[in-house]
Design a protein around this motif. Sequence first.
Motif, PDB file in Angstrom:
ATOM      1  N   ALA A  48       0.816  -1.220   0.000  1.00  0.00           N
ATOM      2  CA  ALA A  48       0.000   0.000   0.000  1.00  0.00           C
ATOM      3  C   ALA A  48       0.848   1.267   0.000  1.00  0.00           C
ATOM      4  O   ALA A  48       0.365   2.345  -0.370  1.00  0.00           O
ATOM      5  CB  ALA A  48      -0.935   0.005   1.211  1.00  0.00           C
ATOM      6  N   LEU A  49       2.110   1.161   0.411  1.00  0.00           N
ATOM      7  CA  LEU A  49       2.936   2.353   0.631  1.00  0.00           C
ATOM      8  C   LEU A  49       3.129   3.226  -0.611  1.00  0.00           C
ATOM      9  O   LEU A  49       3.043   4.462  -0.505  1.00  0.00           O
ATOM     10  CB  LEU A  49       4.285   1.945   1.219  1.00  0.00           C
ATOM     11  N   PRO A  50       3.398   2.680  -1.812  1.00  0.00           N
ATOM     12  CA  PRO A  50       3.561   3.568  -2.969  1.00  0.00           C
ATOM     13  C   PRO A  50       2.358   4.474  -3.213  1.00  0.00           C
ATOM     14  O   PRO A  50       2.525   5.668  -3.485  1.00  0.00           O
ATOM     15  CB  PRO A  50       3.772   2.585  -4.133  1.00  0.00           C
ATOM     16  N   GLN A  51       1.144   3.938  -3.085  1.00  0.00           N
ATOM     17  CA  GLN A  51      -0.039   4.759  -3.308  1.00  0.00           C
ATOM     18  C   GLN A  51      -0.251   5.750  -2.165  1.00  0.00           C
ATOM     19  O   GLN A  51      -0.690   6.879  -2.393  1.00  0.00           O
ATOM     20  CB  GLN A  51      -1.275   3.882  -3.486  1.00  0.00           C
ATOM     21  N   LEU A  52       0.069   5.357  -0.941  1.00  0.00           N
ATOM     22  CA  LEU A  52      -0.031   6.295   0.181  1.00  0.00           C
ATOM     23  C   LEU A  52       0.885   7.503  -0.042  1.00  0.00           C
ATOM     24  O   LEU A  52       0.480   8.655   0.168  1.00  0.00           O
ATOM     25  CB  LEU A  52       0.328   5.587   1.489  1.00  0.00           C
ATOM     26  N   LEU A  53       2.102   7.243  -0.496  1.00  0.00           N
ATOM     27  CA  LEU A  53       3.033   8.346  -0.765  1.00  0.00           C
ATOM     28  C   LEU A  53       2.551   9.205  -1.929  1.00  0.00           C
ATOM     29  O   LEU A  53       2.729  10.429  -1.932  1.00  0.00           O
ATOM     30  CB  LEU A  53       4.431   7.802  -1.042  1.00  0.00           C
ATOM     31  N   GLN A  54       1.928   8.570  -2.918  1.00  0.00           N
ATOM     32  CA  GLN A  54       1.383   9.328  -4.046  1.00  0.00           C
ATOM     33  C   GLN A  54       0.283  10.283  -3.575  1.00  0.00           C
ATOM     34  O   GLN A  54       0.224  11.445  -4.002  1.00  0.00           O
ATOM     35  CB  GLN A  54       0.798   8.348  -5.078  1.00  0.00           C
ATOM     36  N   MET A  55      -0.588   9.812  -2.689  1.00  0.00           N
ATOM     37  CA  MET A  55      -1.670  10.658  -2.182  1.00  0.00           C
ATOM     38  C   MET A  55      -1.128  11.786  -1.304  1.00  0.00           C
ATOM     39  O   MET A  55      -1.656  12.903  -1.327  1.00  0.00           O
ATOM     40  CB  MET A  55      -2.673   9.809  -1.408  1.00  0.00           C
ATOM     41  N   VAL A  56      -0.084  11.517  -0.538  1.00  0.00           N
ATOM     42  CA  VAL A  56       0.537  12.575   0.253  1.00  0.00           C
ATOM     43  C   VAL A  56       1.090  13.665  -0.669  1.00  0.00           C
ATOM     44  O   VAL A  56       0.915  14.863  -0.417  1.00  0.00           O
ATOM     45  CB  VAL A  56       1.657  12.005   1.147  1.00  0.00           C
ATOM     46  N   ALA A  57       1.768  13.248  -1.732  1.00  0.00           N
ATOM     47  CA  ALA A  57       2.307  14.220  -2.688  1.00  0.00           C
ATOM     48  C   ALA A  57       1.197  15.067  -3.297  1.00  0.00           C
ATOM     49  O   ALA A  57       1.328  16.291  -3.429  1.00  0.00           O
ATOM     50  CB  ALA A  57       3.091  13.491  -3.789  1.00  0.00           C
ATOM     51  N   LEU A  58       0.092  14.419  -3.653  1.00  0.00           N
ATOM     52  CA  LEU A  58      -1.027  15.138  -4.252  1.00  0.00           C
ATOM     53  C   LEU A  58      -1.597  16.173  -3.292  1.00  0.00           C
ATOM     54  O   LEU A  58      -1.888  17.316  -3.675  1.00  0.00           O
ATOM     55  CB  LEU A  58      -2.115  14.134  -4.668  1.00  0.00           C
ATOM     56  N   ARG A  59      -1.733  15.793  -2.038  1.00  0.00           N
ATOM     57  CA  ARG A  59      -2.409  16.665  -1.065  1.00  0.00           C
ATOM     58  C   ARG A  59      -1.499  17.709  -0.441  1.00  0.00           C
ATOM     59  O   ARG A  59      -1.993  18.630   0.215  1.00  0.00           O
ATOM     60  CB  ARG A  59      -3.066  15.805   0.005  1.00  0.00           C
ATOM     61  N   THR A  60      -0.198  17.585  -0.640  1.00  0.00           N
ATOM     62  CA  THR A  60       0.729  18.570  -0.085  1.00  0.00           C
ATOM     63  C   THR A  60       1.381  19.415  -1.173  1.00  0.00           C
ATOM     64  O   THR A  60       2.304  20.188  -0.890  1.00  0.00           O
ATOM     65  CB  THR A  60       1.817  17.874   0.756  1.00  0.00           C
ATOM     66  N   GLY A  61       0.925  19.257  -2.409  1.00  0.00           N
ATOM     67  CA  GLY A  61       1.425  20.089  -3.489  1.00  0.00           C
ATOM     68  C   GLY A  61       2.820  19.747  -3.964  1.00  0.00           C
ATOM     69  O   GLY A  61       3.490  20.579  -4.594  1.00  0.00           O
ATOM     70  N   GLN A  62       3.285  18.532  -3.695  1.00  0.00           N
ATOM     71  CA  GLN A  62       4.602  18.120  -4.179  1.00  0.00           C
ATOM     72  C   GLN A  62       4.516  17.754  -5.662  1.00  0.00           C
ATOM     73  O   GLN A  62       3.436  17.428  -6.168  1.00  0.00           O
ATOM     74  CB  GLN A  62       5.087  16.905  -3.390  1.00  0.00           C
ATOM     75  N   PRO A  63       5.649  17.772  -6.362  1.00  0.00           N
ATOM     76  CA  PRO A  63       5.648  17.331  -7.770  1.00  0.00           C
ATOM     77  C   PRO A  63       5.173  15.879  -7.863  1.00  0.00           C
ATOM     78  O   PRO A  63       5.603  15.028  -7.077  1.00  0.00           O
ATOM     79  CB  PRO A  63       7.112  17.463  -8.195  1.00  0.00           C
ATOM     80  N   LEU A  64       4.300  15.605  -8.809  1.00  0.00           N
ATOM     81  CA  LEU A  64       3.779  14.251  -8.985  1.00  0.00           C
ATOM     82  C   LEU A  64       4.663  13.484  -9.956  1.00  0.00           C
ATOM     83  O   LEU A  64       5.005  13.987 -11.026  1.00  0.00           O
ATOM     84  CB  LEU A  64       2.340  14.307  -9.485  1.00  0.00           C
ATOM     85  N   THR A  65       5.018  12.286  -9.587  1.00  0.00           N
ATOM     86  CA  THR A  65       5.881  11.448 -10.411  1.00  0.00           C
ATOM     87  C   THR A  65       5.149  10.141 -10.710  1.00  0.00           C
ATOM     88  O   THR A  65       4.063   9.878 -10.182  1.00  0.00           O
ATOM     89  CB  THR A  65       7.194  11.127  -9.681  1.00  0.00           C
ATOM     90  N   ALA A  66       5.748   9.330 -11.569  1.00  0.00           N
ATOM     91  CA  ALA A  66       5.226   7.985 -11.770  1.00  0.00           C
ATOM     92  C   ALA A  66       5.216   7.255 -10.430  1.00  0.00           C
ATOM     93  O   ALA A  66       6.009   7.549  -9.528  1.00  0.00           O
ATOM     94  CB  ALA A  66       6.075   7.234 -12.785  1.00  0.00           C
ATOM     95  N   GLN A  67       4.302   6.276 -10.304  1.00  0.00           N
ATOM     96  CA  GLN A  67       4.171   5.572  -9.029  1.00  0.00           C
ATOM     97  C   GLN A  67       5.444   4.795  -8.710  1.00  0.00           C
ATOM     98  O   GLN A  67       5.978   4.090  -9.556  1.00  0.00           O
ATOM     99  CB  GLN A  67       2.979   4.631  -9.053  1.00  0.00           C
ATOM    100  N   LEU A  68       5.908   4.910  -7.472  1.00  0.00           N
ATOM    101  CA  LEU A  68       7.123   4.224  -7.046  1.00  0.00           C
ATOM    102  C   LEU A  68       6.887   2.720  -6.957  1.00  0.00           C
ATOM    103  O   LEU A  68       5.770   2.260  -6.729  1.00  0.00           O
ATOM    104  CB  LEU A  68       7.556   4.744  -5.677  1.00  0.00           C
TER     105      LEU A  68
END
Length: 348
Positions: free
Chosen positions: A250-270
Motif C-alpha cells: 500500500a505504501l507507494p499509493q499512500l506516498l502518491q496521495m501525500v504528494a497530491l495533497r501537499t502540493g509536491q511534484p507528482l511522479t510515476a508511481q514508485l
Amino acid sequence: MSSSAPALSVLDLVPVRSDQSTSDALAAMLDLARAADDLGYRRFWVAEHHNMAAIASTNPPVLIAMIAAATQRIRVGSGGVMLPNHAPLVIAEQFALLEAAYPDRVDLGIGRAPGTDPVTSWALRHGAGGVSDEAVSRFPEYVENVLAMMEPTGVGLALQGRQHLLRATPEARSVPQIWLLGSSDYSARLAAEKGLPYVFAHHFSGQGTAEALELYRSQFRPSPELAEPRTFLTVNAAVAETTEEAERLALPQLLQMVALRTGQPLTAQLTVEEALAAEVPEAHRGMIDAMRTRWVIGDAEQGRAQLADLASSYGVDEVMVNPVAGATAGTATDASPARIETLRLLAA
C-alpha cells in the motif's frame, strides 16, 4: 463471495509505475479487467484524470471500449467522465455507441470536478477559457442534455427560430445506466433531485460519506429511471497473504496521495522498494496514518471483514474497490500481479 458479503466492483485509475510505459500500464489494466470478469465482480470503472505522471486514464470512452472487448460479462463504465470538460453531445454520442456495441453492459458515471490542473483544464476546452465558472454552474443542465440526447426519441434544439432534432445515435435500442458521482454533498443533492443513482468517492475523500449518503436518500425523488435510491461507495484496498505484505504494497499509493495533497511534484508511481527507501517528512506521517485507517489493508480475512463492515455501516450492498497494491522490483512491466491478487483474495 458469500451471500452476506456485498457485491464487489472495481475502480481503475490505470496507474503508471516508474518502470512502465503507457503501453505497459494499459496491458496491465486489461489483465486486471479480465481477472475481475473471471472472479465475478459486478462492474469495472475507469476514471478521468489528465496530465498526471502516474495515471493513464485520460479518456474513459476509449478505455471502456478496450475493456469491454477484452471481457465477457462485467459491466464497464466511467468513474467518471468529468462533464464540464466536454460538450454534452460528445459524451452522449460516445456512450450511445458504446451501449450499442455492448448492450446492457455500459455505465456512464458523471462527475463535476475538472480532474486535472487549471492549465490542462484550459487546454481541454481548446483554449476557450478552461473549465469556466459557467461550465460548472451549468452542470445540472449538461446532465439533463446527456440524458435527453441518448434517448431513442432524441431531444429538440431551438436554433435561429427553428426546431432541430438531436439524437446521439440513429437507432438506439437501450441506453447506458447513468450515475452521478461526487465527494461532497453537491452531487448527492442533484442525484436525489433528478432521481438518479449516486456514488460517493469514499476512496478519495474518506470523510463526509455518511452525511452525503443520508442526504441523497432523504431527498430522493423517484424518476422514470429509478424508483428508489441506489448507491454504493468506493474504497482503496491492498490485500495480500499477510498484513505485513499488504502494508508494504500500500505504501507507494499512500506516498502518491501525500504528494497530491501537499502540493509536491507528482511522479510515476514508485515501486515498493523505492517507496520503502523514500524519506517521509515527520509532518506527513500523521497524514499517512489517517489515510491508512480509511483504506482496506490486510490479509484476505481482514480485507473481506473490512468490506463487509463498510457495507453495513453505510447501508450499501455493493462496494467498488480501487486496488492500490504496488509492484515490487522485477515485476513484469506489463502486469500488476499484486492488484490482481487483491481482487482474488477479496472475492474468495
